[in-house]
Design a protein around this motif. Structure first.
Motif, PDB file in Angstrom:
ATOM      1  N   LEU A 106     -82.457 -12.362 -33.560  1.00  0.00           N
ATOM      2  CA  LEU A 106     -83.830 -11.884 -33.347  1.00  0.00           C
ATOM      3  C   LEU A 106     -84.415 -11.201 -34.571  1.00  0.00           C
ATOM      4  O   LEU A 106     -85.506 -11.555 -35.003  1.00  0.00           O
ATOM      5  CB  LEU A 106     -83.882 -10.956 -32.127  1.00  0.00           C
ATOM      6  N   GLY A 151     -90.957 -19.914 -28.245  1.00  0.00           N
ATOM      7  CA  GLY A 151     -90.004 -19.166 -27.418  1.00  0.00           C
ATOM      8  C   GLY A 151     -88.650 -18.948 -28.070  1.00  0.00           C
ATOM      9  O   GLY A 151     -87.641 -18.888 -27.385  1.00  0.00           O
ATOM     10  N   LEU A 168     -77.609 -12.093 -30.592  1.00  0.00           N
ATOM     11  CA  LEU A 168     -78.683 -11.095 -30.509  1.00  0.00           C
ATOM     12  C   LEU A 168     -79.260 -10.789 -31.882  1.00  0.00           C
ATOM     13  O   LEU A 168     -80.432 -10.472 -32.018  1.00  0.00           O
ATOM     14  CB  LEU A 168     -78.159  -9.800 -29.890  1.00  0.00           C
ATOM     15  N   SER A 188     -73.933 -21.636 -27.959  1.00  0.00           N
ATOM     16  CA  SER A 188     -73.929 -21.934 -29.399  1.00  0.00           C
ATOM     17  C   SER A 188     -74.757 -23.162 -29.725  1.00  0.00           C
ATOM     18  O   SER A 188     -75.511 -23.174 -30.692  1.00  0.00           O
ATOM     19  CB  SER A 188     -72.496 -22.152 -29.890  1.00  0.00           C
ATOM     20  N   VAL A 190     -82.082 -14.841 -26.800  1.00  0.00           N
ATOM     21  CA  VAL A 190     -81.633 -13.929 -25.750  1.00  0.00           C
ATOM     22  C   VAL A 190     -80.923 -14.707 -24.636  1.00  0.00           C
ATOM     23  O   VAL A 190     -79.881 -14.290 -24.130  1.00  0.00           O
ATOM     24  CB  VAL A 190     -82.830 -13.120 -25.182  1.00  0.00           C
ATOM     25  N   LEU A 191     -81.480 -15.865 -24.297  1.00  0.00           N
ATOM     26  CA  LEU A 191     -80.838 -16.710 -23.287  1.00  0.00           C
ATOM     27  C   LEU A 191     -79.459 -17.141 -23.778  1.00  0.00           C
ATOM     28  O   LEU A 191     -78.475 -17.144 -23.023  1.00  0.00           O
ATOM     29  CB  LEU A 191     -81.720 -17.929 -23.007  1.00  0.00           C
ATOM     30  N   LEU A 222     -86.835 -15.725 -26.912  1.00  0.00           N
ATOM     31  CA  LEU A 222     -86.309 -15.957 -25.568  1.00  0.00           C
ATOM     32  C   LEU A 222     -85.049 -16.824 -25.645  1.00  0.00           C
ATOM     33  O   LEU A 222     -84.048 -16.558 -24.984  1.00  0.00           O
ATOM     34  CB  LEU A 222     -87.382 -16.639 -24.716  1.00  0.00           C
ATOM     35  N   PHE A 266     -77.554 -15.527 -25.882  1.00  0.00           N
ATOM     36  CA  PHE A 266     -76.685 -14.352 -25.762  1.00  0.00           C
ATOM     37  C   PHE A 266     -76.231 -14.181 -24.309  1.00  0.00           C
ATOM     38  O   PHE A 266     -75.052 -13.957 -24.034  1.00  0.00           O
ATOM     39  CB  PHE A 266     -77.426 -13.099 -26.235  1.00  0.00           C
ATOM     40  N   SER A 267     -77.169 -14.313 -23.386  1.00  0.00           N
ATOM     41  CA  SER A 267     -76.862 -14.091 -21.979  1.00  0.00           C
ATOM     42  C   SER A 267     -75.801 -15.071 -21.470  1.00  0.00           C
ATOM     43  O   SER A 267     -74.864 -14.683 -20.776  1.00  0.00           O
ATOM     44  CB  SER A 267     -78.128 -14.245 -21.132  1.00  0.00           C
TER      45      SER A 267
END
Lengths: 350, 455
Positions: free
Chosen positions: B132, B203, B129, B63, B209-210, B206, B212-213
């Motif tokens: 994006l 980025g 996500l 977060s 997504v990072l 990216l 989210f991961s």
């Protein structure tokens, strides 16, 4: 998950699976980001257009300075087009700016130098874009304006507080004398702001989007003041150091070259949509501009009848400059592709 | 790992605290070790608490890395003017408060704090996500709101799980460990984000997504390594009966009865009052930093570093102050923490401008967080019957949140009307009185935490 060992093993296997998936996902995006970064260095057709003209020659004639958002190595650079052919060939400079404003004898560039720690600068330039004095600013560049005679420069930046629960923004708006960099300071602190006859000292007072009156060393300017979730169009008195609210719900005003008409954004009840409105200062009549999309920019006047503003292309980082006629209902037209922050310079630069 | 909890259905004596016995062994927990009584003398932090700390750490990393870049992303990448954000922000805080209570209630009614917490963590995870394709102001503010609702939903059930797992005599310690891990994530997030952007100027995708991961890893750790049923003994019959209906209504009825009892409980009501009083007289962080900035002539560029400084102090002090709370009394440390805040306000008024002022105020505010944020649930849990623990904790936290919102409005008004110094002075006086009143309210008929602490 009946026994400790089996449960353990299943849990670890599950975690391993999740790890594999997220590493694959992140890896894919990492590769894409690296490719995009490489691709950004490769010239495109838009880059060819950006590089088609000689900068000196364009600056010798009436022209428009703007920020090019042409994909490729010229993305984000200051460029110029002849006023006579705004949609045609351009010439790009070596300078990167997020906001640019200009008159014949000078320009101002606000830029964010991105990196691990993003740094911000405001630079006063000559009309021919030679480097000049740096004005200290803090926060993310938002608006830049010069008075038509070139004597004052105004900057607005956003300052953000950061924390899990709150993302608060406040503005910092400064006016400086362009010749010697003497500053009127942060208007929120150095000017007294009057709304409804009362001086406002609220901590959430914000001032942004300055526009200056025509004429030599103008004393009159307009700006937006906001407090308690409402915005006002305010008339500023530079020497008296006061700002007086004159009209509610008006943001980012821009005064026409003849000083008779203002164009600003109104929220008109919406939280997240803005529309431009045109105010005739002599009659006090206000009506919406023909642009119906939600807008954000502070408009730039092309002449006394037409305004320019940038709009993001839906779903992309590209922006185009559009033109609308303030007196007609004709639909706005795309004025320049891959461009933002237009600054109209009506004579040769010096 | 936590299957050990299921290995002790016969251990009815210590009721329904799952990780408590299992957690007493730091490594290599076995069913055998769990059967033996929880050795209260060792005061280890249960593995469940560390696991939940890890989940929080990942989620905060996720977060905070987004929050850190959002201003630049909104203004420079999307070209939006985010000034009205503040207004919308206030609205969302109200929503979060409502969601918080709801999360607590549902967790108690269903006896599934893990599921409610998992839902909260998942919500925050999945919304990353959607950053994006989100390009509008409305979309992004909605996403931030969803992220925050997730946080509201999960906090109380998660704290209830920590309370259930921890050794009652070491609750402060357990919460301290959890909050320290949580804060470590919050500190690391911005660093990670700026690292990504230093390498790749654009980025942002990216980065989302990072984010989210990392959140997904947090959710996976929660789902896979935290036991789902926190009360295997008390409801052994329910479990045996499976999904047979009659068990449902009685269970819900019992929870509702406990809930009604809780709202009538004098001690709990006093705690709510204390929470309200103290949060109402505590100055919102943002205002403290603004005052600090004006007093010390600090450039706004350094603003984010003030948050970092406070969080760093919080990180360092969370565990020691949690332990101190266990030893000397949680009420004492909780009120002492507010005392630190009051001293900080005094510093804002009287200390000479300079780096010393900044360091002193940040240290005091960081100390205030360390002495209150984790100590509050540690203080609340023993006062609340186990069946409504999530609701009980949520209630106090909501009270503090509402108090905080009101306090911000009052402080803003005082500032506008009478100036910064007067506003700080009023809050200093108010907080001092509130601490005094709290001492009286929490003393006498409720020495519970002090008694536990001497154990």
């Amino acid at each position: 998950m009946t026994g400790p060992t089996r449960g353990n093993r299943a849990a670890w296997a599950g975690l391993a699976l999740v790890l594999v998936l997220v590493v694959a996902l992140t890896g894919t995006f990492l590769i894409q980001a690296i490719r995009a970064q490489r691709r950004a260095r490769v010239p495109t057709a838009a880059t060819q257009l950006d590089r088609a003209l000689d900068l000196g020659a364009v600056l010798d004639r009436p022209h428009i300075l703007f920020r090019s958002s042409a994909p490729g190595p010229t993305y984000g650079r200051v460029a110029a087009v002849p006023l006579t052919d705004p949609g045609g060939k351009r010439s790009v400079s070596t300078m990167s700016c997020d906001r640019i404003a200009a008159t014949t004898d000078g320009a101002i560039c606000l830029a964010a130098d991105r990196g691990a720690i993003t740094r911000y600068r405001a630079e006063l330039l000559t009309g021919r874009l030679a480097a000049g004095r740096l004005i200290p600013i803090t926060g993310i560049p938002s608006r830049a304006r010069l008075s038509p005679d070139g004597s004052w420069a105004a900057t607005t930046t956003f300052i953000s507080g950061q924390g899990y629960g709150t993302i608060g923004f406040s503005t910092e708006t400064k006016i400086v004398e362009r010749s010697d960099g003497r500053s009127f300071g942060n208007l929120e602190k150095t000017f007294s702001t009057v709304i409804g006859g009362r001086v406002v000292t609220a901590s959430d007072l914000n001032i942004w989007g300055v526009t200056f009156a025509p004429g030599p060393r103008p004393n009159l300017f307009y700006a937006t003041v906001a407090t308690g979730g409402s915005t006002w169009l305010a008339r500023g008195d530079l020497r008296g150091r006061t700002l007086t609210a004159v009209r509610e719900d008006a943001e980012c005003p821009s005064l026409s070259p003849d000083g008779r008409t203002l164009v600003y954004k109104k929220r008109a009840g919406s939280r997240v949509r803005w529309r431009y409105h045109v105010l005739d200062l002599a009659t006090g009549l206000e009506r919406p501009l023909s642009e119906t999309r939600s807008v954000d920019d502070q408009v730039e006047w092309l002449d006394n009848e037409h305004v320019l503003y940038s709009l993001a292309r839906p779903g992309s980082a590209q922006a185009d400059v559009w033109m609308a006629d303030v007196r007609s209902r004709a639909r706005p037209v795309r004025f320049m592709r891959d461009a933002s922050s237009p600054a109209v310079v009506t004579g040769p630069a010096s | 790992m936590y299957t050990t909890v299921r290995g002790i259905p016969g251990d009815a004596g210590d009721s329904d605290d799952p990780g408590r016995s299992g957690g007493s062994a730091g490594a290599g927990v076995s069913a055998g070790a769990a059967v033996s009584r929880a050795p209260t003398r060792t005061r280890r932090v249960p593995r469940l608490v560390v696991t939940l700390g890890l989940v929080s750490c990942f989620t905060d990393l996720s977060s905070e890395m987004v929050v850190a870049v959002l201003p630049v992303y909104l203004t420079l990448v999307l070209g939006l003017t985010p000034l009205q954000y503040g207004v919308i922000d206030g609205l969302y805080q109200g929503v979060t408060a409502a969601v918080r209570i709801l999360g607590g209630l549902v967790a108690d009614l269903t006896h599934r704090p893990k599921i409610v917490a998992a839902l909260g963590y998942s919500l925050s995870c999945v919304c990353k996500l959607f950053f994006l394709p989100a390009h509008s102001f409305a979309a992004i503010t909605t996403l931030v709101a969803v992220d925050r609702s997730g946080k509201g939903l999960r906090t109380a059930p998660r704290d209830a799980m920590i309370a259930a797992a921890a050794d009652p005599a070491a609750l402060g310690y357990s919460f301290g460990v959890h909050r320290a891990m949580d804060t470590a994530g919050a500190l690391g997030g911005p660093l990670l984000a700026f690292g990504v952007l230093a390498l790749l100027v654009n980025g942002y995708h990216l980065l989302f997504v990072l984010s989210f991961s990392l959140a997904a890893v947090g959710v996976a750790v929660l789902v896979l390594f935290v036991p789902g049923r926190p009360r295997p003994q008390t409801h052994a019959a329910d479990q045996a009966a499976g999904a047979i209906e009659p068990a449902g209504p009685t269970r819900i009825g019992r929870t509702l009865r406990e809930f009604v009892a809780l709202t009538r409980d004098g001690g709990y009501r006093r705690l709510l009052g204390v929470g309200g009083l103290l949060s109402l007289t505590t100055i919102n962080d943002g205002f403290i930093y603004l005052t600090l900035k004006d007093r010390a002539g600090l450039a706004a560029t350094w603003f984010p570093l003030l948050y970092v400084g406070t969080a760093a102090v919080y990180l360092v002090l969370a565990i020691p102050l949690g332990r101190l709370a266990d030893r000397t009394g949680r009420v004492r440390v909780f009120l002492g923490g507010h005392g630190l805040a009051a001293i900080g306000y005094l510093g804002l008024l009287v200390l000479p401008s300079g780096p010393g002022l900044i360091a002193a105020v940040l240290a005091l505010i960081g100390g205030y967080y360390a002495a209150t944020d984790g100590v509050l649930p540690a203080l609340t849990a023993p006062m609340v019957s186990k069946g409504v623990r999530s609701t009980g904790i949520a209630g106090v936290q909501t009270m503090m949140a509402i108090g905080g919102m009101l306090s911000a409005a009052v402080f803003g008004g005082l500032w506008a009307g009478f100036g910064q110094r007067t506003a700080v002075g009023c809050f200093l006086a108010g907080l001092t009185l509130a601490i005094g009143a709290s001492l009286l309210l929490l003393r006498g008929p409720r020495p519970a935490s002090a008694a536990v602490a001497t154990g």
